[in-house]
Structures are given as structure tokens and as C-alpha cells.
Design an enzyme around this catalytic site. Structure first.
Site, PDB file in Angstrom:
ATOM      1  N   HIS A   1      -8.699   6.133  -0.429  1.00 39.54           N
ATOM      2  CA  HIS A   1      -8.284   4.609  -0.578  1.00 39.54           C
ATOM      3  C   HIS A   1      -9.192   3.881  -1.369  1.00 39.54           C
ATOM      4  O   HIS A   1      -9.110   3.266  -2.475  1.00 39.54           O
ATOM      5  CB  HIS A   1      -7.618   4.047   0.539  1.00 39.54           C
ATOM      6  CG  HIS A   1      -6.980   2.494   0.429  1.00 39.54           C
ATOM      7  ND1 HIS A   1      -7.837   1.601   0.563  1.00 39.54           N
ATOM      8  CD2 HIS A   1      -5.733   2.654  -0.071  1.00 39.54           C
ATOM      9  CE1 HIS A   1      -6.873   0.545   0.331  1.00 39.54           C
ATOM     10  NE2 HIS A   1      -5.430   1.179   0.055  1.00 39.54           N
ATOM     11  N   CYS A   2     -10.481   4.234  -0.974  1.00 38.57           N
ATOM     12  CA  CYS A   2     -11.650   3.546  -1.617  1.00 38.57           C
ATOM     13  C   CYS A   2     -11.560   3.960  -3.088  1.00 38.57           C
ATOM     14  O   CYS A   2     -12.321   2.871  -3.762  1.00 38.57           O
ATOM     15  CB  CYS A   2     -12.932   3.913  -0.842  1.00 38.57           C
ATOM     16  SG  CYS A   2     -12.908   3.475   0.944  1.00 38.57           S
TER      17      CYS A   2
ATOM     18  N   ASP B   1     -12.822  -1.586  -4.333  1.00 35.60           N
ATOM     19  CA  ASP B   1     -13.650  -2.795  -3.646  1.00 35.60           C
ATOM     20  C   ASP B   1     -13.750  -3.894  -4.662  1.00 35.60           C
ATOM     21  O   ASP B   1     -13.976  -4.910  -4.378  1.00 35.60           O
ATOM     22  CB  ASP B   1     -15.074  -2.424  -3.399  1.00 35.60           C
ATOM     23  CG  ASP B   1     -15.125  -1.227  -2.288  1.00 35.60           C
ATOM     24  OD1 ASP B   1     -14.338  -0.790  -1.814  1.00 35.60           O
ATOM     25  OD2 ASP B   1     -16.551  -0.698  -2.368  1.00 35.60           O
TER      26      ASP B   1
ATOM     27  N   GLU C   1       0.932  -1.331  -0.157  1.00 35.28           N
ATOM     28  CA  GLU C   1       0.090  -0.159   0.036  1.00 35.28           C
ATOM     29  C   GLU C   1       0.872   1.242  -0.164  1.00 35.28           C
ATOM     30  O   GLU C   1      -0.011   2.251   0.034  1.00 35.28           O
ATOM     31  CB  GLU C   1      -0.896   0.101   1.084  1.00 35.28           C
ATOM     32  CG  GLU C   1      -1.553  -1.224   1.458  1.00 35.28           C
ATOM     33  CD  GLU C   1      -2.815  -1.469   0.641  1.00 35.28           C
ATOM     34  OE1 GLU C   1      -3.282  -0.753  -0.234  1.00 35.28           O
ATOM     35  OE2 GLU C   1      -3.496  -2.882   0.452  1.00 35.28           O
TER      36      GLU C   1
ATOM     37  N   ASN D   1      -9.474   7.096   5.953  1.00 35.43           N
ATOM     38  CA  ASN D   1      -9.133   6.398   4.748  1.00 35.43           C
ATOM     39  C   ASN D   1      -8.135   7.235   3.692  1.00 35.43           C
ATOM     40  O   ASN D   1      -9.051   8.070   2.813  1.00 35.43           O
ATOM     41  CB  ASN D   1     -10.522   6.203   3.939  1.00 35.43           C
ATOM     42  CG  ASN D   1     -10.518   5.192   2.974  1.00 35.43           C
ATOM     43  OD1 ASN D   1     -10.233   5.629   1.721  1.00 35.43           O
ATOM     44  ND2 ASN D   1     -10.717   3.896   3.005  1.00 35.43           N
TER      45      ASN D   1
ATOM     46  N   ASP E   1     -15.189  -8.385  -0.767  1.00 34.33           N
ATOM     47  CA  ASP E   1     -14.720  -7.314  -1.079  1.00 34.33           C
ATOM     48  C   ASP E   1     -13.301  -7.049  -1.010  1.00 34.33           C
ATOM     49  O   ASP E   1     -12.727  -7.281  -0.264  1.00 34.33           O
ATOM     50  CB  ASP E   1     -15.577  -5.907  -0.539  1.00 34.33           C
ATOM     51  CG  ASP E   1     -16.974  -5.924  -0.839  1.00 34.33           C
ATOM     52  OD1 ASP E   1     -17.671  -7.117  -1.416  1.00 34.33           O
ATOM     53  OD2 ASP E   1     -17.802  -5.232  -0.228  1.00 34.33           O
TER      54      ASP E   1
ATOM     55  N   HIS F   1     -15.068  -2.976   5.303  1.00 35.05           N
ATOM     56  CA  HIS F   1     -13.875  -3.136   4.866  1.00 35.05           C
ATOM     57  C   HIS F   1     -12.518  -2.770   5.683  1.00 35.05           C
ATOM     58  O   HIS F   1     -12.851  -1.891   7.062  1.00 35.05           O
ATOM     59  CB  HIS F   1     -13.612  -2.124   3.497  1.00 35.05           C
ATOM     60  CG  HIS F   1     -14.578  -2.422   2.650  1.00 35.05           C
ATOM     61  ND1 HIS F   1     -15.090  -1.298   1.813  1.00 35.05           N
ATOM     62  CD2 HIS F   1     -15.282  -3.494   2.233  1.00 35.05           C
ATOM     63  CE1 HIS F   1     -15.893  -1.992   0.985  1.00 35.05           C
ATOM     64  NE2 HIS F   1     -16.016  -3.333   1.218  1.00 35.05           N
TER      65      HIS F   1
ATOM     66  N   ASP G   1      -9.882  -0.659   5.218  1.00 36.79           N
ATOM     67  CA  ASP G   1      -8.902   0.395   5.139  1.00 36.79           C
ATOM     68  C   ASP G   1      -9.480   1.927   5.888  1.00 36.79           C
ATOM     69  O   ASP G   1      -8.844   2.988   5.509  1.00 36.79           O
ATOM     70  CB  ASP G   1      -8.785   0.774   3.547  1.00 36.79           C
ATOM     71  CG  ASP G   1     -10.082   0.926   2.724  1.00 36.79           C
ATOM     72  OD1 ASP G   1     -11.178   0.705   3.411  1.00 36.79           O
ATOM     73  OD2 ASP G   1     -10.095   0.813   1.607  1.00 36.79           O
TER      74      ASP G   1
END
Length: 305
Positions: A295-296, A98, A8, A250, A146, A192, A194
Site C-alpha cells: 500500500h505504501c 505518503d 481503498e 500493508n 503524511d 501511518h 495502513d
């Protein structure tokens, strides 16, 4: 299109940034419909049907600004193909994180929590076509995943067991990625990972202190410097918060010294700057309404090791 991403935080070279066009809250998806029974938010009903045009327009403005900043940092940016989710009772292309899991040159198509989100895959055909290795997780064999349930730490992953990632999917990943130590964690029953575990660079991680403690910290992070965040500036939302206030954590790591962070998070930004990060403050006005932070709304395809 080069696909090469193991973690990441390595320097970002190529990324997908989502779109809010035709965003929709599914009406007939059976799993999404059950949100009204599971949600902890009782003040307003779970939305259904087309997302208001003004929210879509503002969300797209913010995403376009993010594209501009990333390109100014010499990051190649691609966008999902257009698709009318409102006509087909789908969801959106707002959160590409996702939809696909990238590891090295492998792309995984997971069996997502909401079956209607399978239709998003056709908006990423160029990524699937470019992948040297493509894995399809069967939809009707009890697996739920996801891609955003996983934090990638090179040859170690942290897999969050939650409503959007189950034990069957974990077992499937273990059988297909035998060179990766995949750690199963269940410190958060939502969705999630994150907004809970945020690797900033190798050896340094930011965690959500309301969910992660020294006692339940993943074993993969035991030798890391861990910063527990116990406060964020709470953002507003329209009618229903599809994400909690912790969406503030995030963030997108551009490289081990540069992060894109919600501009309202003054305390968090101050801490990052004190730790020698260059902070790029930006806004996603509808991160809570649409359920996605920086991030999403991105999916890194190439990070340079």
C-alpha cells in the site's frame, strides 16, 4: 491522466508505483534527526546517508515485478520522475502513498512530517497538473500530515493522530472537505494508518489486533465485519527496522476480490483465501528496511466506482 478515487477497494484502473533510486536517509532534516531520540528500537542506530546500492537494486527489482503484475491486470501504471535524493539530502520516491492524498478528483499536497520530503513533490508534477482541484497545506502553520495517515471510506475518513498527523492538520482537512465525515483516532502513536486499519471491501476490514480493540475501534467501522489480526510472519531487515513487523498487513487491494500480499504471510493468505479473495503473493524484500509495504509503495489515482 484521470484522477478519481474515493476509497481503498474499488477496482483499480490507474496507479503510481514508487522507485528506490537514490534512496537516502536524511542527515540534516531536523525532524528525521530526532528519530534517534524517539525510536523504540535501541539495538542499532537510526541510519543516515545513502542507502546501500544493493538494497536499492533489490528493492527496484521487486517494484518492477509489481509493475508487471499490475499491468497484467489491466491497471495503468506510472512512476515518479527520477531525482537524486542523495545529493540533495532528501529521502526517496519509494513510498508515493505518503506524499499525496487523493480524494475524488482532488489532490492534496500535505505538510509532511519530514520537511525534506517536500522535494519529492517535483517528481509528481504530472499528477498535480492533471488534478481538477489541487490543495496545498501550508508548511509553516503548525500542521503535520503524511497522506498515509488517512484511510478513505468514501464519505468517511479515519484520520490517525500520530507523529505524522496532528490535530491542526485534521482541523484543516475538516475545513476543506466539508462533505466528508473525518473521524479522529489515536490508537497508535507511531506514524501511518495502513499497517493498522486495512479496508478490504465495503463492510469488511482487517485490523491490527495489537493496536485496535473492540473498545477503541473507530466509530466508522462499528457496522463493519472486523477481523482482528494478532499474528504475522516477521520479516528481516538490514541494520535498522524503519517499519515494524506489522508492515506485513500493508497490502494493496486491486478490487474487492483481489489483493496483493506479502508472500511470507501464510496465515494471512490462508484467511484471505477462505474469505473468497484471490491472493497475489509477492515480495518486497526491503519493506522493513525502507519502511513500505504494497500500500505504501503505490498511490491509486483512479478507482472505478
Amino acid at each position: 491522466m484521470k484522477i478519481h478515487s474515493y476509497n481503498e477497494w474499488d477496482p483499480l484502473r490507474s496507479v503510481v508505483v514508487g522507485r528506490a533510486d537514490h534512496a537516502n536517509w536524511p542527515v540534516h532534516d531536523p525532524v528525521f534527526s530526532s528519530e534517534s531520540e524517539r525510536t523504540l528500537w535501541k539495538q542499532t542506530p537510526v541510519p543516515s546517508g545513502p542507502v546501500p546500492d544493493w538494497i536499492i537494486a533489490e528493492a527496484n527489482e521487486d517494484l518492477d515485478q509489481l509493475v508487471g503484475v499490475l499491468r497484467s491486470l489491466n491497471v495503468e501504471v506510472s512512476r515518479p520522475d527520477d531525482f537524486n535524493f542523495q545529493i540533495h539530502d532528501g529521502m526517496y520516491n519509494y513510498c508515493p502513498r505518503d506524499r499525496l492524498l487523493v480524494y475524488g478528483d482532488t489532490v492534496v499536497n500535505p505538510a509532511m512530517m519530514y520537511p525534506c520530503r517536500d522535494m519529492e513533490l517535483q517528481c509528481y508534477h504530472d499528477i498535480v497538473d492533471a488534478a481538477p482541484r489541487y490543495l496545498f497545506m501550508p508548511r509553516h502553520e503548525g500542521m503535520i500530515l503524511d497522506a498515509a495517515n488517512i484511510a478513505r471510506l468514501n464519505d468517511k475518513w479515519i484520520f490517525l493522530e500520530s507523529a505524522s498527523g496532528n490535530r491542526a492538520a485534521y482541523d484543516w482537512l475538516c475545513s476543506h472537505f466539508t462533505d466528508v465525515n473525518i473521524e479522529l483516532c489515536n490508537f497508535y502513536a507511531g506514524v501511518h494508518i495502513d499497517s493498522t486499519i486495512v479496508p478490504l471491501r465495503e463492510g469488511l476490514v482487517l485490523v491490527n489486533g495489537s493496536r485496535v480493540t473492540p473498545e477503541n475501534l473507530p466509530q466508522s467501522l462499528k457496522d463493519w465485519e472486523v477481523i482482528y489480526c494478532n499474528h504475522v510472519e516477521e520479516q528481516g531487515f538490514f541494520q535498522y527496522p524503519y517499519a515494524s513487523k506489522w508492515i506485513a498487513l500493508n497490502m494493496l487491494v486491486v478490487n474487492p476480490h483481489t489483493v496483493i500480499v506479502d508472500k511470507n504471510q501464510s496465515t494471512l493468505i490462508s484467511w484471505l483465501e477462505k474469505n473468497q479473495f484471490t491472493v497475489i503473493p509477492m515480495q518486497l524484500r526491503h519493506s522493513r528496511t525502507l519502511g513500505g509495504g504494497f500500500h505504501c509503495v503505490t498511490l491509486d489515482l483512479h478507482r472505478e466506482a
